[in-house]
Scaffold this motif. Structure first.
Motif, PDB file in Angstrom:
ATOM      1  N   LEU A 122      -5.800   3.887  -2.117  1.00 37.17           N
ATOM      2  CA  LEU A 122      -4.795   4.937  -2.252  1.00 37.17           C
ATOM      3  C   LEU A 122      -3.440   4.251  -2.331  1.00 37.17           C
ATOM      4  CD1 LEU A 122      -4.284   7.999  -2.302  1.00 37.17           C
ATOM      5  CD2 LEU A 122      -4.016   7.926   0.184  1.00 37.17           C
ATOM      6  N   GLY A 123      -2.780   4.405  -3.473  1.00 34.83           N
ATOM      7  CA  GLY A 123      -1.497   3.729  -3.658  1.00 34.83           C
ATOM      8  C   GLY A 123      -1.627   2.228  -3.682  1.00 34.83           C
ATOM      9  N   GLY A 124      -2.767   1.726  -4.176  1.00 27.06           N
ATOM     10  CA  GLY A 124      -2.984   0.290  -4.281  1.00 27.06           C
ATOM     11  C   GLY A 124      -3.404  -0.382  -2.994  1.00 27.06           C
ATOM     12  N   THR A 125      -3.565   0.403  -1.916  1.00 29.18           N
ATOM     13  CA  THR A 125      -3.936  -0.139  -0.610  1.00 29.18           C
ATOM     14  C   THR A 125      -5.270   0.434  -0.180  1.00 29.18           C
ATOM     15  OG1 THR A 125      -1.612  -0.277   0.013  1.00 29.18           O
ATOM     16  CG2 THR A 125      -3.212  -0.393   1.802  1.00 29.18           C
ATOM     17  N   LYS A 126      -6.087  -0.394   0.450  1.00 23.57           N
ATOM     18  CA  LYS A 126      -7.375   0.063   0.949  1.00 23.57           C
ATOM     19  C   LYS A 126      -7.218   1.326   1.785  1.00 23.57           C
ATOM     20  CE  LYS A 126     -10.861  -1.133   4.419  1.00 23.57           C
ATOM     21  NZ  LYS A 126     -11.262  -2.098   5.452  1.00 23.57           N
ATOM     22  N   MET A 127      -8.046   2.331   1.493  1.00 26.74           N
ATOM     23  CA  MET A 127      -8.046   3.549   2.290  1.00 26.74           C
ATOM     24  C   MET A 127      -8.679   3.234   3.640  1.00 26.74           C
ATOM     25  SD  MET A 127      -9.381   7.330   1.068  1.00 26.74           S
ATOM     26  CE  MET A 127      -8.394   7.261  -0.416  1.00 26.74           C
ATOM     27  N   ALA A 128      -7.941   3.458   4.713  1.00 23.03           N
ATOM     28  CA  ALA A 128      -8.434   3.090   6.034  1.00 23.03           C
ATOM     29  C   ALA A 128      -7.828   4.004   7.090  1.00 23.03           C
ATOM     30  CB  ALA A 128      -8.087   1.630   6.362  1.00 23.03           C
ATOM     31  N   LYS A 129      -8.663   4.372   8.063  1.00 20.82           N
ATOM     32  CA  LYS A 129      -8.188   5.239   9.151  1.00 20.82           C
ATOM     33  C   LYS A 129      -7.055   4.565   9.920  1.00 20.82           C
ATOM     34  CE  LYS A 129     -12.542   5.569  10.259  1.00 20.82           C
ATOM     35  NZ  LYS A 129     -13.856   5.847  10.864  1.00 20.82           N
ATOM     36  N   SER A 130      -7.136   3.244  10.079  1.00 23.13           N
ATOM     37  CA  SER A 130      -6.110   2.540  10.849  1.00 23.13           C
ATOM     38  C   SER A 130      -4.751   2.577  10.153  1.00 23.13           C
ATOM     39  CB  SER A 130      -6.537   1.084  11.078  1.00 23.13           C
ATOM     40  OG  SER A 130      -6.725   0.425   9.835  1.00 23.13           O
ATOM     41  N   LEU A 131      -4.748   2.734   8.830  1.00 21.57           N
ATOM     42  CA  LEU A 131      -3.498   2.781   8.070  1.00 21.57           C
ATOM     43  C   LEU A 131      -2.999   4.209   7.891  1.00 21.57           C
ATOM     44  CD1 LEU A 131      -4.349   0.177   5.273  1.00 21.57           C
ATOM     45  CD2 LEU A 131      -3.021  -0.197   7.355  1.00 21.57           C
TER      46      LEU A 131
END
Length: 470
Positions: free
Chosen positions: A266-275
């Motif tokens: 998402l937006g070039g960044t890994k989709m992650a709960k921590s983010l």
């Protein structure tokens, strides 16, 4: 053509040859249950579902194991934050995961084991590693047990790393380790941790490390050797590297083939709960996204290609699916629904070429164009033949619009439409009654009755139901 799949271990696309003719054993690393699933997690579920369906279509008896991690440091952190037992948090998220998989048409696994249900197998495996000189109990009284990475010469081969260049393992304090890169097999209970998050063991009370659980469950449900181990690309190191090391050090042949699905960003960044940059199925459906269109969106790219999510890309995929769906529905109305036909050779070739779903869907769309031309020319025999082929291809991908999975979904959407239309008709009837135009009010009621909608006037206002014959 034989199915060929990319093997992470050899870094090549090679023939997938099951150990036992006619049978395939697959282990997929499932979700750690500190939070609910997002579509990044579910991408892997859909992609491995396509693999499983393709193998089943080819005649294999597939044993598909997908675990859940229901005890973990992250879950315990959530437990403290929420003031709830760890198992309550894990179970609630497990239910959400099952719901979302079902929403996207992912078939249930053969078994879905929980880590906490396999503590004895983990103890047995850890003991075997200690006896073989590949693991040791910490001498600091912590109750921790570690895998000695330098005792396994091939450590780092899956991820292409050298031990000396690796960062220290961050799964436990380094004080009890012989080497900072050694990883935890068993974590001794610490002061302040909830008592229910601890099990007796030969090394003292504690809980399993993350990696040992999967090796133990693979062993329990698939044996010492099996055909394919899968997961997301982010699991190659350290999780899968550590699984290989501890399983083969214990004397197991373990997985013959390693398959990894690329990330959904998402937006070039890994989709992650921590983010905090996550999208879940429930939110997308609430925005009007149909689950079948979300499945199509996930299926359309190659499983080894990263997806960078955008609303525009999802809408474009939805439009593509609707073109296919439109043909299937029109053709079925015209000629009826028969048995799925033979798969086109080009489709089979694409699927056998490392599950090349972009090329397979291109064959679907080409065939649909032929079908639309046959509909336009009135060639019903050609329409029936093409419909059977299109349904066969879509069935393998879990995308057939006439599958009960999706027709039930469509019926639910239709109910909302009917609610709105009937409400509008009842408003018109109420307006006619207010101006004492009884003939117009009765006409609305009669028209609804002909459509199978029965209106009953009650003290609380009009109430409608479907007639028995509707």
């Amino acid at each position: 053509m034989t199915l060929r799949l990319y093997d992470t271990a050899t870094r090549t696309v090679r023939d997938f040859v099951p150990r036992t003719p006619g049978q395939v054993g697959i282990y997929l690393c499932g979700l750690t249950l500190q939070g609910g699933p997002h579509i990044g997690h579910l991408r892997g579920g859909v992609n491995y579902d396509v693999l499983r369906r393709w193998l089943t279509h080819a005649g294999y008896d597939v044993r598909f194991i997908r675990n859940v991690t229901d005890i973990d440091d992250k879950i315990l952190v959530k437990s403290v934050e929420a003031g709830e037992p760890f198992w309550a948090i894990a179970y609630a998220n497990e239910r959400r995961l099952a719901r979302d998989y079902a929403t996207l048409g992912v078939l249930p696994p053969t078994y879905e084991p929980r880590a906490t249900g396999h503590i004895p197998e983990m103890h047995e495996l850890i003991k075997r590693l200690i006896d073989k000189g590949h693991a040791y109990a910490a001498e600091d009284g912590s109750g921790d047990v570690y895998f000695d990475v330098r005792s396994y010469p091939a450590y780092g081969a899956l991820s292409g790393q050298r031990v000396d260049a690796m960062e220290p393992a961050d799964d436990a304090p380094a004080r009890g380790k012989r080497d900072p890169r050694d990883f935890a097999l068993w974590k001794g209970a610490k002061p302040g941790e909830p008592a229910e998050a601890s099990w007796p063991s030969p090394w003292g009370p504690g809980r399993p490390g993350w990696h040992i659980e999967c090796s133990a469950m693979c062993w329990r449900y698939l044996g010492e050797e099996f055909d394919l181990h899968g997961g997301g690309l982010d699991l190659i190191f350290p999780h899968h590297e550590n699984e290989i090391a501890q399983s083969r050090a214990a004397g197991f042949g373990f997985a013959g083939h390693w398959m990894h699905v690329a990330l959904l960003n998402l937006g070039g960044t890994k989709m992650a709960k921590s983010l905090g940059n996550v999208l879940n199925v429930e939110a997308l459906v609430a925005k009007g996204v149909r689950p079948v269109e979300l499945r199509y969106y996930i299926t359309a790219p190659h499983y080894r290609s990263a997806i960078d999510y955008s609303d525009e890309a999802l809408q474009e995929a939805a439009v593509g699916y609707r073109r296919v769906e439109g043909f299937v529905q029109r053709a079925a109305e015209r000629v009826g629904v028969g048995e799925p036909g033979d798969l086109p050779a080009e489709f089979v070739e694409a699927m056998n070429d490392d599950l090349n779903t972009p090329r397979a869907l291109a064959v679907v769309h080409d065939t649909v164009r032929e079908g639309n031309a046959a509909l336009a020319s009135g060639d019903d025999a050609a329409v029936a033949s093409i419909l059977s082929r299109v349904q066969a291809m879509l069935g393998v991908l879990g995308l057939d619009p006439l599958d009960p999975q999706w027709t039930t979904e469509a019926a639910a959407e239709l109910t909302g439409v009917v609610d709105s239309l009937v409400a509008l008709a009842l408003e018109q009837r109420a307006a006619a009654r207010a101006r004492k135009d009884w003939a117009a009010a009765d006409a609305v009621r009669d028209q609804l009755k002909q459509a199978g909608v029965v209106v009953e006037d009650t003290p609380a206002g009009p109430r409608w139901t479907l007639s028995d014959g509707a």
